[in-house]
Design a protein around this motif. Sequence first.
Motif, short mmCIF file in Angstrom:
data_model
loop_
_atom_site.label_atom_id
_atom_site.label_comp_id
_atom_site.label_asym_id
_atom_site.label_seq_id
_atom_site.Cartn_x
_atom_site.Cartn_y
_atom_site.Cartn_z
N ILE A 64 9.48 -5.16 -1.21
CA ILE A 64 8.19 -3.95 -0.52
C ILE A 64 7.62 -4.56 -1.33
O ILE A 64 5.99 -4.82 -0.43
N ILE A 65 7.02 -4.67 -2.38
CA ILE A 65 5.98 -4.72 -3.73
C ILE A 65 5.86 -6.00 -3.95
O ILE A 65 3.97 -6.27 -3.57
N THR A 66 5.60 -6.81 -2.69
CA THR A 66 5.19 -8.01 -2.75
C THR A 66 4.14 -8.34 -1.12
O THR A 66 3.19 -8.58 -1.39
N SER A 67 5.05 -7.41 -0.10
CA SER A 67 3.32 -7.22 0.78
C SER A 67 3.64 -6.11 0.48
O SER A 67 1.92 -6.65 0.74
N LEU A 68 3.24 -4.90 -0.20
CA LEU A 68 2.44 -3.98 -0.68
C LEU A 68 1.04 -4.96 -1.83
O LEU A 68 -0.18 -4.51 -1.40
N LYS A 69 1.59 -5.88 -2.59
CA LYS A 69 0.31 -5.90 -3.50
C LYS A 69 -0.16 -6.94 -2.73
O LYS A 69 -1.76 -6.79 -2.89
N ASN A 70 0.63 -7.76 -1.73
CA ASN A 70 -0.62 -8.97 -0.88
C ASN A 70 -1.85 -7.93 0.21
O ASN A 70 -2.95 -8.48 -0.06
N GLN A 120 13.05 -9.34 -15.31
CA GLN A 120 12.22 -8.32 -14.24
C GLN A 120 11.05 -8.19 -14.15
O GLN A 120 10.25 -7.93 -13.39
N LEU A 121 10.41 -7.25 -15.43
CA LEU A 121 9.32 -7.48 -15.88
C LEU A 121 8.01 -8.87 -15.84
O LEU A 121 7.29 -8.32 -15.29
N ARG A 122 8.66 -9.60 -15.82
CA ARG A 122 7.89 -10.78 -15.38
C ARG A 122 7.96 -11.29 -14.27
O ARG A 122 6.98 -12.04 -13.94
N THR A 123 8.74 -10.76 -13.58
CA THR A 123 9.20 -11.52 -12.31
C THR A 123 8.81 -10.65 -11.51
O THR A 123 8.20 -10.93 -9.46
N LEU A 124 8.10 -9.22 -11.54
CA LEU A 124 8.37 -8.73 -10.79
C LEU A 124 6.96 -7.90 -10.94
O LEU A 124 6.39 -7.88 -12.10
N PRO A 125 6.00 -8.71 -9.78
CA PRO A 125 4.48 -8.14 -9.99
C PRO A 125 3.99 -6.77 -9.69
O PRO A 125 3.21 -6.09 -9.26
N PHE A 126 4.73 -5.72 -11.31
CA PHE A 126 4.08 -4.97 -11.70
C PHE A 126 2.71 -4.84 -12.04
O PHE A 126 1.56 -5.75 -12.63
N ASP A 127 1.61 -3.50 -12.02
CA ASP A 127 0.43 -3.46 -12.20
C ASP A 127 0.32 -2.28 -13.44
O ASP A 127 -0.73 -2.52 -14.09
N ARG A 128 1.45 -2.49 -13.52
CA ARG A 128 1.00 -0.37 -14.80
C ARG A 128 2.84 0.18 -15.41
O ARG A 128 3.69 -0.62 -14.41
#
Length: 550
Positions: free
Chosen positions: A411-417, A436-444
């Motif tokens: 879901i995160i990847t789809s939204l980020k794209n 998880q913080l390194r591999t999941l594409p969080f922005d903040r």
Amino acid sequence: MSVSDDPTMGRAERDLVALGIAVAAIFLFVGTGGMVLPQVVRSWMGLGVAPDPVLVSVLLLNIALVIFGWRRYAELTEEIAVRRRAEELARRLAETDPLTGSLNRRSVRAAADDLLAQAEADGLAVAFVMVDLDNFKSINDLNGHQAGDSLLCVTADRIRAILPRDSLLARLGGDEFACVVPFDPRFPDRIDQFASTLIERVGEPSEHDGLSFEITVSVGITGNVDVSGQRVATNDVLTLIHRADIAMYHAKKQGKNRYFWFEEAMESELRFRSELETGIRRGIPRGEFVPFYEQQIDLDTGEIAGFEMLARWQSPTLGLVGPDVFIPVAEDIGVIAELSENLIDQALAHARDWDPALSLSVNISPIQLRDPWFAQKILKLLVKHNFPPNRLDIEITESCLHDNIGVVRSIITSLKNQGVTISLDDFGTGFSSLAQLRTLPFDRLKIDRSFVSELATEEHSDKLVRAIVSLGDGLDLPITAEGIEDTAILDKLRSMGRLKGQGYFYGRPESIAEVRARLSAAGKLNGLGTVPRPVRDEGTETAADQRKTG
């Protein structure tokens, strides 16, 4: 209708016609045979003439009638015996749970009525103990119904093993059991001991097909006497079961794996809960749930950087209700997704006319992130309102990362794209790992208000907050601090680097009318003008009122 009550079967059991035919035939056989048989014997021996053929025919007819009458009577007797056995089996099946061998919901009322009457005659009290397995559905879903059935049987056996003499055990359905236990009213603490032992014994590990299970139970208790030994107003079985059920649900709300005696306040709370559920279901299509907005500030410049959307319920009976009251209920009754999407729909329509530099943050319930179509639903709303994806920030809590990391990542990847930004909310209160913080594409990262509020007191060190800020710098993740209440907190946060912040220091959450008035005065509608640094709102709204939709 039982066999004994069936008039047809009663007549069959007393079939005087068949029995009379047999008896009359026997008498006729004796009378006729007394004349005919000696003549037959003498005729065979050559000592006399043959008997009259008519008498011989009568004798043979008598024999046939004896055989017919007796056979008919025997068949009827056997049929009745079979019917009685079948009825007894059907009665046992109707009154007994076939899986656990305990009573079922249908039969427990009559059995409990009898037990109450006998206990009253013996000067005893009766306790109703409701037992419900915690998280049984997940065990059933993950391991199959055979494992669930095995666990139910083990649970019933363990409860039965510790039940006092003359007690009843019933399975009311699913994973819910009821115990009806007589006890000396002078010693109500014995029921407490029974409940404690029950929780301990049922919680022991059990195995099925090489798998080990550990289960906990929530227990509710009531009785026809209260804890002080005084008789209660009702002696109705259904009422007592209902009260024990209420106490059991209270035990679940208090953390499970424990027991509670029924209290009147629990019933009032349950009634209020029911009213909340009804109000929420009705309020969603009526548009009673509306977004409020809390300012997010650039701490360096003091300018508004965006707003976080917070849910409010404009209830016609309760007034303005905060999300800490209705969000947990909406999650429990399965309407949180509809409620949240309705609020996001409104918020996107509201924020479309704001300055393009202003972002909109929305909180997402962990339940919504179990929906693999969630990203598509958000993107559909963005298209509907022609809202730039880069202005939308989705906030998820750390607890979401442990429910289904695969679905969350997708879901995160789809939204980020599509350009939507993702923030990890309430950071520090969960168990997210550096991996998880390194591999999941969080922005903040958003620092939880519980850590930020401690900066206001001298006895608490700011090292933890500084460590989170340093972690964000190391991972190249901007930081937002929640819960800024005063200048002391603000000054400490400013010394830690360039951050965004929000809290009561900048004012309480506002309705869309108040937001538009603020932005219009500052020239921040339709991308015009700048906004001065806000001043603190001296309102007294509690922190509980500001809990988010997540």
